[in-house]
Design a protein around this motif. Structure first.
Motif, PDB file in Angstrom:
ATOM      1  N   THR A 106     -29.263  14.246 -25.844  1.00  0.00           N
ATOM      2  CA  THR A 106     -28.221  13.231 -25.935  1.00  0.00           C
ATOM      3  C   THR A 106     -26.947  13.844 -26.506  1.00  0.00           C
ATOM      4  O   THR A 106     -26.950  14.950 -27.061  1.00  0.00           O
ATOM      5  CB  THR A 106     -28.650  12.062 -26.834  1.00  0.00           C
ATOM      6  N   GLN A 107     -25.879  13.082 -26.398  1.00  0.00           N
ATOM      7  CA  GLN A 107     -24.614  13.519 -26.964  1.00  0.00           C
ATOM      8  C   GLN A 107     -24.721  13.665 -28.483  1.00  0.00           C
ATOM      9  O   GLN A 107     -24.203  14.622 -29.065  1.00  0.00           O
ATOM     10  CB  GLN A 107     -23.517  12.510 -26.614  1.00  0.00           C
ATOM     11  N   ASP A 108     -25.408  12.730 -29.126  1.00  0.00           N
ATOM     12  CA  ASP A 108     -25.583  12.802 -30.576  1.00  0.00           C
ATOM     13  C   ASP A 108     -26.359  14.053 -30.975  1.00  0.00           C
ATOM     14  O   ASP A 108     -26.054  14.688 -31.991  1.00  0.00           O
ATOM     15  CB  ASP A 108     -26.317  11.559 -31.091  1.00  0.00           C
TER      16      ASP A 108
ATOM     17  N   GLN B 135     -22.798  14.958 -20.736  1.00  0.00           N
ATOM     18  CA  GLN B 135     -23.045  13.857 -21.657  1.00  0.00           C
ATOM     19  C   GLN B 135     -21.801  12.992 -21.836  1.00  0.00           C
ATOM     20  O   GLN B 135     -21.898  11.784 -22.050  1.00  0.00           O
ATOM     21  CB  GLN B 135     -23.509  14.413 -23.009  1.00  0.00           C
TER      22      GLN B 135
ATOM     23  N   ALA C 297     -21.680  10.516 -19.158  1.00  0.00           N
ATOM     24  CA  ALA C 297     -22.694   9.471 -19.301  1.00  0.00           C
ATOM     25  C   ALA C 297     -22.427   8.550 -20.485  1.00  0.00           C
ATOM     26  O   ALA C 297     -22.664   7.340 -20.401  1.00  0.00           O
ATOM     27  CB  ALA C 297     -24.075  10.122 -19.455  1.00  0.00           C
ATOM     28  N   SER C 298     -21.916   9.087 -21.582  1.00  0.00           N
ATOM     29  CA  SER C 298     -21.816   8.310 -22.826  1.00  0.00           C
ATOM     30  C   SER C 298     -20.410   7.913 -23.204  1.00  0.00           C
ATOM     31  O   SER C 298     -20.222   7.054 -24.058  1.00  0.00           O
ATOM     32  CB  SER C 298     -22.429   9.123 -23.986  1.00  0.00           C
ATOM     33  N   GLY C 299     -19.399   8.538 -22.601  1.00  0.00           N
ATOM     34  CA  GLY C 299     -18.024   8.219 -22.974  1.00  0.00           C
ATOM     35  C   GLY C 299     -17.605   8.907 -24.260  1.00  0.00           C
ATOM     36  O   GLY C 299     -18.303   9.750 -24.800  1.00  0.00           O
ATOM     37  N   TRP C 300     -16.421   8.471 -24.739  1.00  0.00           N
ATOM     38  CA  TRP C 300     -15.838   9.097 -25.928  1.00  0.00           C
ATOM     39  C   TRP C 300     -14.935   8.113 -26.626  1.00  0.00           C
ATOM     40  O   TRP C 300     -14.243   7.344 -25.960  1.00  0.00           O
ATOM     41  CB  TRP C 300     -15.044  10.347 -25.505  1.00  0.00           C
TER      42      TRP C 300
ATOM     43  N   PRO D 127     -17.920   9.159 -29.671  1.00  0.00           N
ATOM     44  CA  PRO D 127     -19.324   8.777 -29.805  1.00  0.00           C
ATOM     45  C   PRO D 127     -19.481   7.458 -30.552  1.00  0.00           C
ATOM     46  O   PRO D 127     -18.784   7.209 -31.541  1.00  0.00           O
ATOM     47  CB  PRO D 127     -19.932   9.937 -30.615  1.00  0.00           C
ATOM     48  N   THR D 128     -20.379   6.635 -30.081  1.00  0.00           N
ATOM     49  CA  THR D 128     -20.610   5.332 -30.694  1.00  0.00           C
ATOM     50  C   THR D 128     -21.139   5.492 -32.112  1.00  0.00           C
ATOM     51  O   THR D 128     -22.025   6.302 -32.378  1.00  0.00           O
ATOM     52  CB  THR D 128     -21.630   4.525 -29.868  1.00  0.00           C
TER      53      THR D 128
END
Length: 673
Positions: free
Chosen positions: A371-373, A432, A435-438, A440-441
């Motif tokens: 994952t991005q995290d 990533q 897929a997840s954007g920017w 990070p949430t």
């Protein structure tokens, strides 16, 4: 001097002073009492005999104190009643192996064998000592102390103020001013010196002169050439066969004297001068030109070149273990610290560290790519070190003038390894990002930094905040800055994430008040301009005007360099001070080959500014940056990086060379709460 005292004062204590930490491995329990007796004057001894767990805890605590200012701990000796680890597997099982990396170990090599130590302590009684060891391979200290009870060389002892034969020889090699005058005033000592040389070294003086200088010349040549011969793995060249050297029985004494001459700062310069002169007189580089392996010791300067060549070749062959071993053995060499050699060895070590780090992180990357995290946390906790090693490597490249061109392959090899790691990490990141954007949430974004960290503090009556905007202060530099500042004050390190596109124009605008809600990019002509609501904030003046309108007389701003040099105090009405620096970013864009050395200057100026701000009554210093950078040292002038039209969001990141997750550095400068 007793054998115990000799081992303490002449063998172990100098290593502790030189390295800070010494691990003594002793499966026979021979040195336990001796080590325990060294626990004094800031030197702490940890004995692992009774409890491994408690001793580990004690050693870790003391190791931390060694790196603390104002600590009374000056050295750490760890006694381990077990054999020293030999293989990497042994080191992994040994809980004290990390301390040997920080410092040194005993015994290390043949010179630390019990017999060798006894021969060094009593060099003029070698025959008797060897006879004792033939009967008992582990004689008690008292047995060794009883050897040679009579006192010899009375004139030399009196003139030089020395007791042991070893100290007398050292005094004859490098007499201090008092000793030198005493040797010149009379020559009654010469007969004793001839007998001493014959008994301890096997040297029969050829010179008939009675002047100290002539005798010293012959003694120096005999001593250094003997060490060279002892260390040579193959037969001495035929042209050197007639040069006198010591018998093998004198090896411990010869090596000990040479080590002492090289390691003592008072005698090192004399050793260098003597070794260079002897090498030239014997024409050693020419006569040994066909020898590829000159052993492990670098008695003469020409040997350092062969060791360097072996390290260079090993690195080209990617034999990192061999390179590491060569660097370790020659870390304290008198020759590697001279002139261009120092820069060359520094470059070899920097390349090795970078290659090893890239290999290690490349192996770990798949485990942190889900994952991005995961990837972000991996970068924050470890992967950032690859950036640090690469920066230090490029700095070493800049410090070294490769006139011969011999370093080219190694430099390119290290750069390719780093580029490969960066490319793999970037590919994972961009996938990533799609897929997840920017940003990070659930993580702090640069656009919210001012509102979350600065504005609440300014709401407190009388609280003064300094806001340092440092262009291109990437995360690994922030960590370095945190470590430097933490030596004097409490420091907090936070991470925040850059506003895309991660360019200065946008990144600096994202650090303004209300940027999280009101910052936008508006198309204008052939490009975009950042807007904060209805206000254009595309340059420094416009951005500072936003702050001036909001805070009025409570606000002031200037360049970081101007503040550091300024002597005039700020008005007490200033509660928000913005200090700006673009040195790193502008130099990387215009003069990348000289920028790396300037980075340290920028960090130094920040530290100076922090101290000045504290004295000026500021309660908080918040250091932020707009973006980081990727140091593409191998890029050529004609290289291009085209954006992909099917991924318009990523076009900004792919074409911007300094893409890097941005972070905030927060420093609390002694606020009363």
């Amino acid at each position: 001097m007793t054998i115990q005292k000799f081992i303490q004062s002449d063998v172990m204590l100098p290593r502790v002073k030189r390295n800070g930490v010494l691990v003594v491995y002793d499966p026979d329990l021979r040195y336990r009492e001796l080590c325990q007796g060294m626990n004094a004057n800031g030197l702490h001894v940890v004995d692992a005999t009774e409890s491994s767990i408690e001793s580990r805890e004690a050693a870790l605590k003391l190791l931390g104190e060694l790196g603390t200012s104002n600590s009374e701990t000056t050295g750490l000796l760890i006694y381990v009643p077990a054999p020293a680890p030999v293989s990497d597997e042994d080191r992994q099982r040994d809980p004290f192996a990390l301390y040997s990396v920080c410092g040194n170990i005993f015994p290390e090599g043949d010179g630390d064998e019990y017999l060798s130590l006894c021969l060094k302590a009593k060099p003029d009684h070698a025959t008797e000592i060897r006879a004792v060891f033939e009967k008992d391979p582990n004689p008690a200290f008292a047995v060794i102390d009883a050897i040679g009870g009579g006192v010899g060389w009375p004139t030399l002892r009196a003139l030089l103020g020395a007791e042991s034969s070893r100290d007398i020889l050292f005094g004859l090699l490098v007499p201090d001013n008092r000793q030198h005058m005493a040797l010149q005033e009379q020559d009654a000592w010469v007969a004793e010196a001839r007998d001493l040389f014959k008994a301890t070294l096997g040297l029969t003086l050829k010179t008939r002169a009675k002047a100290w200088s002539k005798i010293a010349d012959e003694l120096w040549r005999f001593l250094l050439f003997s060490e060279f011969v002892f260390d040579l793995p193959e037969t001495t060249p035929a042209a050197l066969a007639d040069v006198p050297h010591a018998e093998d029985s004198a090896r411990p004494l010869v090596q000990d004297l040479c080590d002492r001459l090289r390691n003592d700062q008072r005698t090192r310069v004399t050793y260098i001068d003597r070794a260079e002169a002897i090498e030239k007189a014997l024409d050693l580089p020419k006569l040994c030109v066909g020898i590829t392996d000159l052993g492990k010791r670098d008695t003469f300067p020409f040997e350092e070149r062969t060791f360097f060549a072996r390290a260079l070749e090993a690195l080209k062959q990617e034999d990192v273990d061999k390179v590491r071993d060569i660097i370790r053995r020659h870390a304290g060499s008198v020759w590697t610290g001279k002139g261009e050699s120092q820069a060359q060895w520094g470059l070899i070590q920097a390349a090795l560290q970078l290659v090893e780090a890239c290999d290690d992180f490349e192996r770990q990357l798949p485990n942190h790519s889900r994952t991005q995290d995961d990837l972000i946390d991996f970068y924050l906790s470890g992967l950032r070190e690859a950036d640090r090693y690469q920066r230090e490597f490029e700095q070493a490249v800049g410090d070294h003038l490769d006139v011969e061109g011999e370093m080219g392959v190694v430099i390119e090899q290290a750069r390719v390894r780093y580029r490969r790691l960066a490319e793999k990490a970037q590919m994972v990141f961009t996938k990533q990002l799609e897929a997840s954007g920017w940003p990070p949430t659930g993580r702090l974004a640069n656009a919210d930094v001012f509102d979350h960290l600065v504005a609440p503090r300014l709401q407190e009556s009388g609280r003064r905040v300094a806001y340092l905007l440092i262009d291109a202060l990437r995360y690994e530099l922030g960590v370095a800055l945190q470590q430097q500042l933490a030596e004097d004050e409490p420091v907090e390190l936070h991470t925040a994430y850059a506003q895309l596109p991660s360019i200065t124009l946008v990144g600096m605008a994202s650090l303004l008040p209300g940027a999280g809600k009101h910052l936008s990019l508006v198309k204008k002509n052939d490009g975009f301009v950042p807007m904060l609501g209805e206000t254009v904030v595309s340059n420094v003046s416009q951005r500072m005007e936003v702050l001036r309108k909001q805070f009025g007389d409570r606000f002031a701003e200037m360049k970081l360099n101007d503040f550091v040099r300024a002597k005039k105090a700020l008005p007490d009405t200033v509660h928000l001070l913005v200090l700006r620096s673009v040195d790193i970013d502008s130099q990387l864009e215009n003069n990348p080959e000289t920028t790396l050395s300037l980075i340290h200057d920028t960090l130094k100026r920040i530290r100076v500014a922090v101290h000045k701000l504290k004295k000026a009554g500021f309660h908080d210093v918040i250091i932020v940056t707009d973006h980081g950078f990727f140091l593409n040292a191998q890029a050529e002038a004609s290289d291009v990086c085209a954006s992909r039209v099917d991924r318009p969001l990523l076009a900004f990141t792919l074409t911007e060379p300094d893409v890097r997750i941005s972070r905030i550095r927060l420093f609390r400068a002694g606020h009363p709460d």
